[in-house]
Design a protein around this motif. Structure first.
Motif, PDB file in Angstrom:
ATOM      1  N   VAL A  33       0.936  -1.323 -12.905  1.00 50.27           N
ATOM      2  CA  VAL A  33       0.662   0.048 -12.463  1.00 50.27           C
ATOM      3  C   VAL A  33      -0.099   0.786 -13.556  1.00 50.27           C
ATOM      4  N   ALA A  34      -1.285   1.266 -13.223  1.00 53.80           N
ATOM      5  CA  ALA A  34      -2.075   2.111 -14.121  1.00 53.80           C
ATOM      6  C   ALA A  34      -1.874   3.558 -13.674  1.00 53.80           C
ATOM      7  N   ASP A  35      -1.330   4.369 -14.565  1.00 56.04           N
ATOM      8  CA  ASP A  35      -0.937   5.727 -14.199  1.00 56.04           C
ATOM      9  C   ASP A  35      -2.126   6.523 -13.654  1.00 56.04           C
ATOM     10  N   GLY A  36      -1.936   7.069 -12.453  1.00 60.51           N
ATOM     11  CA  GLY A  36      -2.969   7.877 -11.830  1.00 60.51           C
ATOM     12  C   GLY A  36      -4.033   7.085 -11.113  1.00 60.51           C
ATOM     13  N   GLU A  37      -3.989   5.762 -11.223  1.00 62.04           N
ATOM     14  CA  GLU A  37      -5.001   4.925 -10.573  1.00 62.04           C
ATOM     15  C   GLU A  37      -4.439   4.230  -9.329  1.00 62.04           C
ATOM     16  N   ASN A  38      -3.441   3.373  -9.511  1.00 63.25           N
ATOM     17  CA  ASN A  38      -2.831   2.713  -8.349  1.00 63.25           C
ATOM     18  C   ASN A  38      -1.348   3.044  -8.222  1.00 63.25           C
ATOM     19  N   GLY A  39      -0.903   4.055  -8.947  1.00 68.47           N
ATOM     20  CA  GLY A  39       0.484   4.484  -8.900  1.00 68.47           C
ATOM     21  C   GLY A  39       0.708   5.537  -9.968  1.00 68.47           C
ATOM     22  N   LEU A  40       1.956   5.938 -10.118  1.00 60.12           N
ATOM     23  CA  LEU A  40       2.309   6.931 -11.126  1.00 60.12           C
ATOM     24  C   LEU A  40       3.432   6.381 -12.001  1.00 60.12           C
ATOM     25  N   LEU A  41       3.254   6.522 -13.315  1.00 64.85           N
ATOM     26  CA  LEU A  41       4.270   6.116 -14.272  1.00 64.85           C
ATOM     27  C   LEU A  41       5.026   7.354 -14.758  1.00 64.85           C
ATOM     28  N   VAL A  42       6.334   7.221 -14.860  1.00 63.48           N
ATOM     29  CA  VAL A  42       7.204   8.337 -15.219  1.00 63.48           C
ATOM     30  C   VAL A  42       8.005   7.947 -16.445  1.00 63.48           C
ATOM     31  N   PRO A  43       8.193   8.866 -17.396  1.00 63.71           N
ATOM     32  CA  PRO A  43       9.050   8.537 -18.541  1.00 63.71           C
ATOM     33  C   PRO A  43      10.405   8.037 -18.061  1.00 63.71           C
ATOM     34  N   PRO A  44      10.895   6.944 -18.620  1.00 64.07           N
ATOM     35  CA  PRO A  44      12.164   6.397 -18.136  1.00 64.07           C
ATOM     36  C   PRO A  44      13.342   7.299 -18.467  1.00 64.07           C
ATOM     37  N   ARG A  45      14.353   7.208 -17.607  1.00 69.07           N
ATOM     38  CA  ARG A  45      15.627   7.916 -17.834  1.00 69.07           C
ATOM     39  C   ARG A  45      15.431   9.430 -17.945  1.00 69.07           C
ATOM     40  N   ASP A  46      14.515   9.984 -17.172  1.00 70.06           N
ATOM     41  CA  ASP A  46      14.197  11.407 -17.216  1.00 70.06           C
ATOM     42  C   ASP A  46      14.157  11.929 -15.779  1.00 70.06           C
ATOM     43  N   VAL A  47      15.304  12.407 -15.303  1.00 74.44           N
ATOM     44  CA  VAL A  47      15.424  12.841 -13.914  1.00 74.44           C
ATOM     45  C   VAL A  47      14.495  14.008 -13.614  1.00 74.44           C
ATOM     46  N   ASP A  48      14.369  14.945 -14.555  1.00 79.11           N
ATOM     47  CA  ASP A  48      13.477  16.084 -14.337  1.00 79.11           C
ATOM     48  C   ASP A  48      12.033  15.630 -14.140  1.00 79.11           C
ATOM     49  N   ALA A  49      11.597  14.658 -14.938  1.00 79.48           N
ATOM     50  CA  ALA A  49      10.221  14.165 -14.809  1.00 79.48           C
ATOM     51  C   ALA A  49      10.016  13.479 -13.465  1.00 79.48           C
ATOM     52  N   LEU A  50      11.017  12.731 -13.017  1.00 76.73           N
ATOM     53  CA  LEU A  50      10.900  12.064 -11.722  1.00 76.73           C
ATOM     54  C   LEU A  50      10.848  13.094 -10.590  1.00 76.73           C
TER      55      LEU A  50
ATOM     56  N   ARG B 236      -1.695  11.149  -2.455  1.00 75.74           N
ATOM     57  CA  ARG B 236      -0.907  10.064  -1.861  1.00 75.74           C
ATOM     58  C   ARG B 236      -1.813   9.039  -1.188  1.00 75.74           C
ATOM     59  N   ALA B 237      -2.791   9.519  -0.438  1.00 76.68           N
ATOM     60  CA  ALA B 237      -3.696   8.601   0.268  1.00 76.68           C
ATOM     61  C   ALA B 237      -4.514   7.772  -0.715  1.00 76.68           C
ATOM     62  N   ARG B 238      -4.992   8.412  -1.784  1.00 77.19           N
ATOM     63  CA  ARG B 238      -5.803   7.681  -2.768  1.00 77.19           C
ATOM     64  C   ARG B 238      -4.981   6.613  -3.480  1.00 77.19           C
ATOM     65  N   LEU B 239      -3.770   6.955  -3.880  1.00 76.30           N
ATOM     66  CA  LEU B 239      -2.918   5.984  -4.575  1.00 76.30           C
ATOM     67  C   LEU B 239      -2.513   4.843  -3.654  1.00 76.30           C
ATOM     68  N   SER B 240      -2.287   5.153  -2.382  1.00 78.80           N
ATOM     69  CA  SER B 240      -1.946   4.109  -1.415  1.00 78.80           C
ATOM     70  C   SER B 240      -3.069   3.084  -1.292  1.00 78.80           C
ATOM     71  N   GLY B 241      -4.294   3.547  -1.149  1.00 77.98           N
ATOM     72  CA  GLY B 241      -5.413   2.627  -1.032  1.00 77.98           C
ATOM     73  C   GLY B 241      -5.620   1.800  -2.279  1.00 77.98           C
TER      74      GLY B 241
ATOM     75  N   GLY C 220       0.793  -1.218   0.000  1.00 81.51           N
ATOM     76  CA  GLY C 220       0.000   0.000   0.000  1.00 81.51           C
ATOM     77  C   GLY C 220       0.825   1.266   0.000  1.00 81.51           C
ATOM     78  N   ARG C 221       1.991   1.208  -0.640  1.00 78.92           N
ATOM     79  CA  ARG C 221       2.816   2.416  -0.751  1.00 78.92           C
ATOM     80  C   ARG C 221       2.360   3.233  -1.962  1.00 78.92           C
ATOM     81  N   VAL C 222       2.779   4.484  -2.016  1.00 78.20           N
ATOM     82  CA  VAL C 222       2.605   5.259  -3.239  1.00 78.20           C
ATOM     83  C   VAL C 222       3.700   4.808  -4.200  1.00 78.20           C
TER      84      VAL C 222
END
Length: 392
Positions: free
Chosen positions: A322-339, A353-358, A307-309
């Motif tokens: 992981v579905a972006d914005g639903e149960n986690g967040l997906l980030v473009p790979p190899r992109d430090v600024d995006a992370l 954070r609470a919604r993604l954790s649940g 149940g982590r973010v």
């Protein structure tokens, strides 16, 4: 007679005692006491503590053949010749061992074990199952490893257990039409349905990554992004994982870089951690940010079940979970600024954070280790029931 009607004798092959993902997954699965008789066979290993020390006492451990050092498939012609010779010697040792002669089925837990296991299987009718934990690509397996996998291992495999759909898709062109192939996630020590979910009333305190220390696992990228988002804040970054494959220098470079970025006092390098559930319960945000596509990402499954973010690179096996914005967040790979931008977004939005954790804890399809073992047994049974197979 089916595998379920009598206890199947399975010979598990592995080539190392390093605490890699494949080895930890096998230990966890056998700790779940699956409904087969397991024997672990490895080459001779160095003395001292071993990942196999955690095996259940009822699982015999046998050592035969010659050592299979890490990185032996890379290098010049002489190195490759030595690698081939070690595989041949190991194949002969396995083929003539009592454990092989009494096994109903052989399961190769790693790509290296699959290489010598396939040589043995070509001289035997014993069913041969291969665990695929890496994408079948030269970048993941190396040139020699990819050639062995596609020309020797997969054409001989009677069954394949792939850790993700992406992994299986990369292997399918090389499998026989009659090979049994299933996607079964690796045993990851999950406790499903017992997550401590985050509250929207709590600040972000800890970001973590659970992964062995290795340049391609993305610790350096995470360090840079964390510094951009949280330098000087009362927020910690924790790296959990040993450096089992000779990456001690990389570990030291992380320490040095953390000091250069001014976040040395905020960063914990924990080494290998045995009590993973307790560790994850102490994190708010958990990151997978490998610099090449992960075939699965066991850590992603562990993060979700806890149940982590979850933040994951938007490629490879993690995107199957992981579905972006639903149960986690997906980030473009190899992109430090995006992370770094995602960190800032989460820092500013405790309700997110609470919604993604649940939602992470409620992710469908997460399996505990016993369920993973049962899925393995179903594949074993199908392999044994294939036409033309001798009845064990």
């Amino acid at each position: 007679m089916s595998a379920q009607e009598r206890r199947l004798r399975v010979l598990h092959l592995d080539h190392t005692d390093a605490a890699g993902g494949a080895e930890l997954a096998l230990v966890r699965m056998l700790q779940a006491r699956p409904d087969w008789t397991a024997i672990l066979q490895t080459p001779p290993l160095a003395s001292g503590p071993s990942v196999w020390d955690a095996m259940p006492p009822g699982v015999p451990r046998r050592a035969v053949g010659v050592r299979q050092p890490a990185g032996a498939s890379s290098g010049g012609p002489l190195a490759l010749l030595g690698f081939a010779a070690r595989l041949a010697v190991q194949a002969i040792a396995v083929r003539t061992s009592a454990a092989f002669r009494t096994a109903d089925l052989v399961d190769a837990n790693t790509a290296r074990a699959a290489a010598y296991g396939a040589l043995v299987a070509r001289l035997s009718r014993t069913p041969f199952v291969v665990h695929l934990r890496d994408l079948v690509e030269p970048e993941a397996l190396g040139g020699a490893g990819h050639a062995l996998m596609t020309r020797v291992v997969l054409p001989r495999a009677d069954g394949v257990l792939a850790n993700s759909g992406a992994t299986l898709a990369s292997a399918r062109p090389y499998l026989r039409p009659d090979a049994i192939a299933e996607v079964v996630p690796s045993a990851s020590g999950l406790t499903v349905g017992a997550a401590l979910r985050l509250s929207a009333d709590e600040p972000l305190r800890t970001v973590g990554m659970l992964a062995r220390i290795d340049p391609w696992k993305g610790q350096a990228e995470l360090l840079e992004a964390f510094a951009r988002a949280f330098a000087g804040r009362d927020i910690r970054l924790q790296f959990a994982g040993g450096a089992p494959f000779g990456h001690e220098a990389y570990l030291e470079s992380l320490r040095s870089r953390a000091d250069e970025l001014g976040i040395g006092a905020q960063v914990d390098l924990l080494g290998h951690v045995d009590d993973v559930p307790r560790l994850l319960d102490s994190w708010d945000v958990a990151v997978q940010y490998s610099t090449r596509a992960e075939p699965l990402g066991q850590n992603v499954l562990q993060y979700l079940a806890a149940g982590r973010v979850v933040i994951a690179a938007d490629e490879g096996g993690p995107t199957e979970w992981v579905a972006d914005g639903e149960n986690g967040l997906l980030v473009p790979p190899r992109d430090v600024d995006a992370l770094a931008a995602v960190f800032t977004r989460l820092d500013e939005d405790p309700a997110l954070r609470a919604r993604l954790s649940g939602a992470a804890a409620a992710t469908p399809g997460l399996l505990d280790d016993l369920a993973v073992a049962r899925a393995h047994l179903e594949v074993y049974d199908r392999v044994l029931a294939a036409p033309g197979r001798p009845v064990p």
